[in-house]
Design a protein around this motif. Structure first.
Motif, short mmCIF file in Angstrom:
data_model
loop_
_atom_site.label_atom_id
_atom_site.label_comp_id
_atom_site.label_asym_id
_atom_site.label_seq_id
_atom_site.Cartn_x
_atom_site.Cartn_y
_atom_site.Cartn_z
N ARG A 1 -2.61 11.07 13.22
CA ARG A 1 -2.96 9.76 13.18
C ARG A 1 -3.78 9.03 14.19
O ARG A 1 -3.22 9.25 15.30
CB ARG A 1 -1.53 9.00 12.88
CG ARG A 1 -1.81 7.65 12.50
CD ARG A 1 -0.44 6.85 12.21
NE ARG A 1 -0.50 5.30 11.76
CZ ARG A 1 0.50 4.48 11.84
NH1 ARG A 1 1.48 4.66 11.88
NH2 ARG A 1 0.00 3.18 11.48
N GLY A 2 -4.68 8.36 13.76
CA GLY A 2 -5.64 7.87 14.80
C GLY A 2 -6.69 8.76 15.45
O GLY A 2 -7.45 8.32 16.38
N ALA A 3 -6.34 10.03 15.20
CA ALA A 3 -7.31 10.88 16.06
C ALA A 3 -8.90 11.33 15.36
O ALA A 3 -9.05 10.78 14.27
CB ALA A 3 -6.59 12.26 16.06
N ALA B 1 0.96 -1.20 -0.11
CA ALA B 1 -0.12 0.10 0.12
C ALA B 1 0.89 1.17 0.05
O ALA B 1 0.57 2.32 -0.51
CB ALA B 1 -0.81 0.05 1.24
N THR B 2 2.06 1.27 0.70
CA THR B 2 3.16 2.33 0.85
C THR B 2 3.21 2.83 -0.59
O THR B 2 3.19 3.98 -1.02
CB THR B 2 4.17 1.98 1.64
OG1 THR B 2 3.58 1.92 2.97
CG2 THR B 2 4.95 3.19 1.61
N ASP B 3 3.64 1.77 -1.43
CA ASP B 3 4.29 2.10 -2.74
C ASP B 3 3.07 2.73 -3.63
O ASP B 3 3.24 3.61 -4.48
CB ASP B 3 4.54 0.75 -3.48
CG ASP B 3 5.93 0.26 -2.82
OD1 ASP B 3 6.72 1.27 -2.02
OD2 ASP B 3 6.33 -1.00 -3.03
N LYS C 1 -1.83 5.54 7.54
CA LYS C 1 -0.35 5.62 7.98
C LYS C 1 0.93 6.10 7.01
O LYS C 1 1.62 6.82 7.40
CB LYS C 1 -0.11 3.89 7.97
CG LYS C 1 1.32 3.52 8.49
CD LYS C 1 1.20 2.19 8.75
CE LYS C 1 2.67 1.57 9.13
NZ LYS C 1 3.74 1.55 8.08
N VAL C 2 0.51 6.06 5.74
CA VAL C 2 1.56 6.27 4.76
C VAL C 2 1.44 8.02 4.73
O VAL C 2 2.51 8.55 4.69
CB VAL C 2 1.38 5.82 3.43
CG1 VAL C 2 2.26 6.34 2.37
CG2 VAL C 2 1.21 4.38 3.23
N ILE C 3 0.24 8.75 4.76
CA ILE C 3 0.40 9.95 4.65
C ILE C 3 1.06 10.71 5.90
O ILE C 3 1.82 11.79 5.78
CB ILE C 3 -1.36 10.29 4.98
CG1 ILE C 3 -2.12 9.99 3.79
CG2 ILE C 3 -1.48 11.72 5.16
CD1 ILE C 3 -3.50 10.37 3.55
N PHE C 4 1.02 10.22 7.25
CA PHE C 4 1.58 10.66 8.34
C PHE C 4 3.02 10.30 8.18
O PHE C 4 3.82 11.23 8.60
CB PHE C 4 0.70 10.35 9.52
CG PHE C 4 -0.27 10.87 9.87
CD1 PHE C 4 -0.54 12.49 10.48
CD2 PHE C 4 -1.54 10.44 9.41
CE1 PHE C 4 -1.76 13.13 10.27
CE2 PHE C 4 -2.77 11.11 9.73
CZ PHE C 4 -2.92 12.39 10.00
N GLU C 5 3.35 9.17 8.12
CA GLU C 5 4.93 8.79 7.99
C GLU C 5 5.59 9.51 7.05
O GLU C 5 6.62 9.83 7.31
CB GLU C 5 4.96 7.24 7.81
CG GLU C 5 4.55 6.47 8.98
CD GLU C 5 4.83 4.90 8.75
OE1 GLU C 5 5.12 4.57 7.87
OE2 GLU C 5 4.62 4.32 9.88
#
Length: 339
Positions: free
Chosen positions: A275-277, A218-220, A245-249
């Protein structure tokens, strides 16, 4: 990376005997056994080895505190007082216990994951992946699962309720089992409990490996979609997948993610501030909140608009073009409000 070839991962044409202690069990040695199972004999019967000592493959498993049994085992973990991986010894209860580079003490599971984790991952991944991906999966699970078990088992930080450690503990028979049913029945129930715990841990590890593999994929995809985006605030995904996850990392300035649902509808989901909020970086327009079909189409100006959640974090349309139009309109409305 190990400087030695872990026992069983060379070209030994013999059955390897692995041993941990009997008595109370924890996530540490339970996961340790599961890792060895998938690294050395993934096609074998994980439960049968525990319950009746059956070993129709290259791995035999024992639980004992008998020094003679410990000495004769090819691999002894969480017992024995020795850390010597070249000779198959993986205890961590010594005064000079093995430590990670950051000073965190290893558990037996951590020590076995260090030597056997990549082999286990390779046997668990069902699709063709390269060594770089195997290493990335191994490292991700090391950080997310193994380190917390290291810390829990060494008394640094508890994993907490409903964690893997808590699930394993729940498989142990109650303290008064011997008092109520006798020592032999207590021993039988303890063995059964370990088998149940190992089954639960194995299921968790199998699912975790596959989810991490999918997450890397998914990251790719997310980064490729972001690169192609005309407006970097709108991320258009042609397949539904985890994106937060990718957006925030990667610190992407994405505000809305547009993606298809299983029913053929396309949704616009607002990215949270953290993330997660709860909440959104940019909430969907207040005038859309709680509307659907014709009422929403009139309010939004998008003919095939389907719904907008009252909490203003998600809305949808019947087509990709409609969902993209909703995302663009929402940003336009927010820009006017900000002025």
């Amino acid at each position: 990376m190990s400087e030695h070839t872990p026992i069983g991962l060379g070209h030994e044409a013999r059955t390897i005997t692995a041993l941990t202690h009997s008595g109370n069990f924890h996530a540490d040695e339970t996961l340790g056994y599961v890792v060895l199972h998938y690294a050395l004999a993934p096609m074998g019967d994980l439960r049968a080895r525990i319950l009746d000592g059956a070993s129709d493959d290259c791995l035999k498993f024992q639980r004992s505190r008998d020094p003679a049994h410990i000495h004769s085992a090819d691999i002894a973990f969480d017992v024995g007082g020795i850390y010597d991986p070249s000779n198959g010894r993986y205890d961590h209860h010594m005064k000079n216990k093995p430590l990670r580079e950051d000073g965190t003490p290893y558990s037996a599971a951590g020590l076995l994951w260090k030597d056997y984790g990549k082999a286990a991952v390779r046997n668990l991944v069902r699709t063709q992946v390269d060594d770089e991906t195997i290493n990335a999966i191994w490292l991700s699970i090391d950080k997310s699962l193994i380190v917390p078990i290291d810390m829990d088992d060494n008394g640094i930080a508890k994993m907490g309720k409903l964690s893997l450690a808590d699930i394993v503990s729940a498989c142990s028979p109650p303290w008064d089992t011997a008092e109520l049913h006798g020592p032999e029945e207590a021993k039988r129930r303890e063995t059964l409990g370990f088998a149940n715990a190992a089954t639960a841990v194995a299921s968790h590890l199998v699912n975790t490996v596959d989810r991490v593999r999918a997450s890397l994929k998914a990251t790719d995809r997310v980064l490729a979609a972001y690169k192609q985006a005309e407006d970097k605030r709108i991320l258009l995904m042609d397949t539904g997948m985890p994106t937060e996850k990718v957006i925030f990392e990667h610190d992407l300035p994405v505000v809305y993610v547009v993606s298809p649902t299983g029913s053929g509808q396309w949704n616009v989901k607002a990215v949270p501030p953290e993330r997660g909020a709860f909440g959104q970086r940019v909430s969907l327009p207040e005038a859309w909140a709680g509307l659907d079909t014709q009422a929403l189409a009139t309010a939004s100006g998008v003919p095939d608009a389907v719904f907008a959640h009252p909490a203003r974090f998600i809305c949808g349309a019947a087509s990709k073009d409609g969902a993209l139009m909703m995302a663009k309109r929402a940003l336009e409305i927010d820009a006017v409000l900000q002025k």
